[in-house]
Design a protein around this motif. Structure first.
Motif, PDB file in Angstrom:
ATOM      1  N   ALA A   1       0.800  -1.223   0.000  1.00 35.80           N
ATOM      2  CA  ALA A   1       0.000   0.000   0.000  1.00 35.80           C
ATOM      3  C   ALA A   1       0.831   1.270   0.000  1.00 35.80           C
ATOM      4  N   ASP A   2       2.011   1.259   0.649  1.00 34.37           N
ATOM      5  CA  ASP A   2       2.765   2.510   0.771  1.00 34.37           C
ATOM      6  C   ASP A   2       4.116   2.515   0.063  1.00 34.37           C
ATOM      7  N   GLY A   3       4.534   1.389  -0.486  1.00 33.27           N
ATOM      8  CA  GLY A   3       5.764   1.353  -1.273  1.00 33.27           C
ATOM      9  C   GLY A   3       7.031   1.644  -0.506  1.00 33.27           C
ATOM     10  N   GLY A   4       7.078   1.348   0.792  1.00 30.63           N
ATOM     11  CA  GLY A   4       8.249   1.640   1.616  1.00 30.63           C
ATOM     12  C   GLY A   4       9.347   0.594   1.502  1.00 30.63           C
ATOM     13  N   PHE A   5      10.364   0.728   2.383  1.00 28.26           N
ATOM     14  CA  PHE A   5      11.467  -0.233   2.404  1.00 28.26           C
ATOM     15  C   PHE A   5      10.968  -1.625   2.758  1.00 28.26           C
ATOM     16  N   LEU A   6       9.984  -1.673   3.657  1.00 25.69           N
ATOM     17  CA  LEU A   6       9.417  -2.925   4.145  1.00 25.69           C
ATOM     18  C   LEU A   6       7.998  -3.088   3.634  1.00 25.69           C
ATOM     19  N   VAL A   7       7.533  -4.322   3.604  1.00 26.33           N
ATOM     20  CA  VAL A   7       6.126  -4.571   3.304  1.00 26.33           C
ATOM     21  C   VAL A   7       5.582  -5.476   4.407  1.00 26.33           C
ATOM     22  N   THR A   8       4.569  -5.007   5.101  1.00 21.29           N
ATOM     23  CA  THR A   8       3.990  -5.736   6.226  1.00 21.29           C
ATOM     24  C   THR A   8       2.648  -6.338   5.833  1.00 21.29           C
ATOM     25  N   PRO A   9       2.127  -7.258   6.637  1.00 22.40           N
ATOM     26  CA  PRO A   9       0.776  -7.751   6.374  1.00 22.40           C
ATOM     27  C   PRO A   9      -0.250  -6.615   6.289  1.00 22.40           C
ATOM     28  N   ALA A  10      -0.091  -5.584   7.131  1.00 23.10           N
ATOM     29  CA  ALA A  10      -1.020  -4.455   7.093  1.00 23.10           C
ATOM     30  C   ALA A  10      -0.931  -3.701   5.769  1.00 23.10           C
ATOM     31  N   ASP A  11       0.278  -3.592   5.205  1.00 25.21           N
ATOM     32  CA  ASP A  11       0.439  -2.943   3.899  1.00 25.21           C
ATOM     33  C   ASP A  11      -0.347  -3.691   2.831  1.00 25.21           C
ATOM     34  N   ILE A  12      -0.300  -5.017   2.889  1.00 18.75           N
ATOM     35  CA  ILE A  12      -1.038  -5.831   1.914  1.00 18.75           C
ATOM     36  C   ILE A  12      -2.536  -5.723   2.163  1.00 18.75           C
ATOM     37  N   ASP A  13      -2.926  -5.751   3.427  1.00 17.15           N
ATOM     38  CA  ASP A  13      -4.326  -5.593   3.819  1.00 17.15           C
ATOM     39  C   ASP A  13      -4.883  -4.261   3.312  1.00 17.15           C
ATOM     40  N   ASP A  14      -4.076  -3.199   3.443  1.00 18.24           N
ATOM     41  CA  ASP A  14      -4.533  -1.854   3.072  1.00 18.24           C
ATOM     42  C   ASP A  14      -4.424  -1.547   1.581  1.00 18.24           C
ATOM     43  N   SER A  15      -3.816  -2.445   0.814  1.00 20.17           N
ATOM     44  CA  SER A  15      -3.642  -2.203  -0.624  1.00 20.17           C
ATOM     45  C   SER A  15      -4.993  -2.112  -1.338  1.00 20.17           C
ATOM     46  N   LYS A  16      -5.044  -1.230  -2.327  1.00 18.50           N
ATOM     47  CA  LYS A  16      -6.259  -1.092  -3.153  1.00 18.50           C
ATOM     48  C   LYS A  16      -6.450  -2.295  -4.064  1.00 18.50           C
ATOM     49  N   LEU A  17      -5.417  -3.123  -4.174  1.00 23.38           N
ATOM     50  CA  LEU A  17      -5.493  -4.279  -5.071  1.00 23.38           C
ATOM     51  C   LEU A  17      -5.930  -5.562  -4.375  1.00 23.38           C
ATOM     52  N   THR A  18      -6.039  -5.537  -3.040  1.00 19.40           N
ATOM     53  CA  THR A  18      -6.461  -6.740  -2.311  1.00 19.40           C
ATOM     54  C   THR A  18      -7.879  -6.566  -1.799  1.00 19.40           C
ATOM     55  N   VAL A  19      -8.662  -7.613  -1.936  1.00 15.03           N
ATOM     56  CA  VAL A  19     -10.078  -7.583  -1.541  1.00 15.03           C
ATOM     57  C   VAL A  19     -10.366  -8.729  -0.587  1.00 15.03           C
TER      58      VAL A  19
END
Length: 257
Positions: free
Chosen positions: A237-255
């Motif tokens: 979701a935020d394109g940072g150095f790390l990718v967390t489960p929350a980043d994937i959860d918050d992505s516009k591409l995951t439903v």
């Protein structure tokens, strides 16, 4: 006469010797400067990522800021989940019905077997992303993520001390908080290839301080992210150095469904 010739030759020899060493010295200095210049390139290039290629420098201010931000984002998402707030797109399978009809059929079959699945804890179908926010089980403060195999009796996950492995899909029983997601816009081939990519990384070690594109070691959500990134979907979701489960959860591409 011979004495004069001998002295002259001696002077010539001294001159030639000095010229040789002067040229050799200049070339040596030039070579040394070139080598130092070339060797400094990887030092500066990798300075932000630690001493080894592919590793993040967890002491750098940029990475520390990212870690602090990710902690806040994970805490917020976890709180939202604890309140049972779901996205507007939850249970909306129209996208899957259009782009991945085979997967859509599998989900319909899965939902028809909800009672049996609930007892086994099995969640998701091929290529789905599974997420939990149960921290104590995964070794860090952001929860855990995995990807579902073609045979959804199994998942692929990166697990502390064991690395990338295949494990029984008992996600619903294994964790108190358990969520499943499909990737919007993906077709049947994408779902299958995502889980194939994750499976192809079996046996690689678990490591947290790696760059997102590093493939010699993985942490849980990085493996899932990379598997889908290889199919053309960036679910961070935020394109940072790390990718967390929350980043994937918050992505516009995951439903979530």
């Amino acid at each position: 006469m011979l004495y004069c010739i001998t002295n002259t030759n001696w002077l010539v020899l001294i001159y030639l010797k000095e010229m040789f060493f002067m040229r050799f010295k200049n070339k040596l200095i030039a070579l040394t400067i070139t080598v130092l210049s070339i060797s400094s390139i990887p030092i500066f290039t990798h300075a932000a990522y630690g001493n080894q290629v592919g590793l993040l420098d967890l002491t750098s201010s940029a990475v520390q800021e990212e870690l602090a931000k990710e902690e806040k984002e994970t805490k917020f998402t976890k709180e939202q989940r604890s309140k049972a707030k779901k996205r507007k797109e939850t249970n909306n399978l129209d996208d899957l019905k259009k782009n991945a009809p085979e997967k859509y059929k599998e989900i319909q079959i899965e939902q028809a077997k909800l009672t049996a699945l609930a007892s086994s804890g099995k969640m998701g179908t091929v290529g789905d992303i599974l997420i939990t926010y149960d921290n104590e089980t995964s070794g860090w403060n952001h929860g855990h993520a995995a990807i579902v195999r073609k045979n959804n009796d199994y998942i692929v996950e990166a697990w502390p001390k064991e690395g990338v492995r295949v494990y029984e899909n008992n996600w619903g029983n294994r964790f108190d908080s358990a969520y499943k997601f499909y990737v919007k816009g993906a077709d049947d081939t994408d779902f299958n290839n995502a889980q194939k990519y994750a499976y192809s990384q079996l046996g690689k070690p678990y490591q947290l301080n790696v760059q997102k594109h590093f493939t010699d070691a993985y942490y849980c959500s990085q493996l899932v992210w990379k598997a889908w990134y290889e199919q053309g979907f960036d679910v961070d979701a935020d394109g940072g150095f790390l990718v967390t489960p929350a980043d994937i959860d918050d992505s516009k591409l995951t439903v979530e469904y």
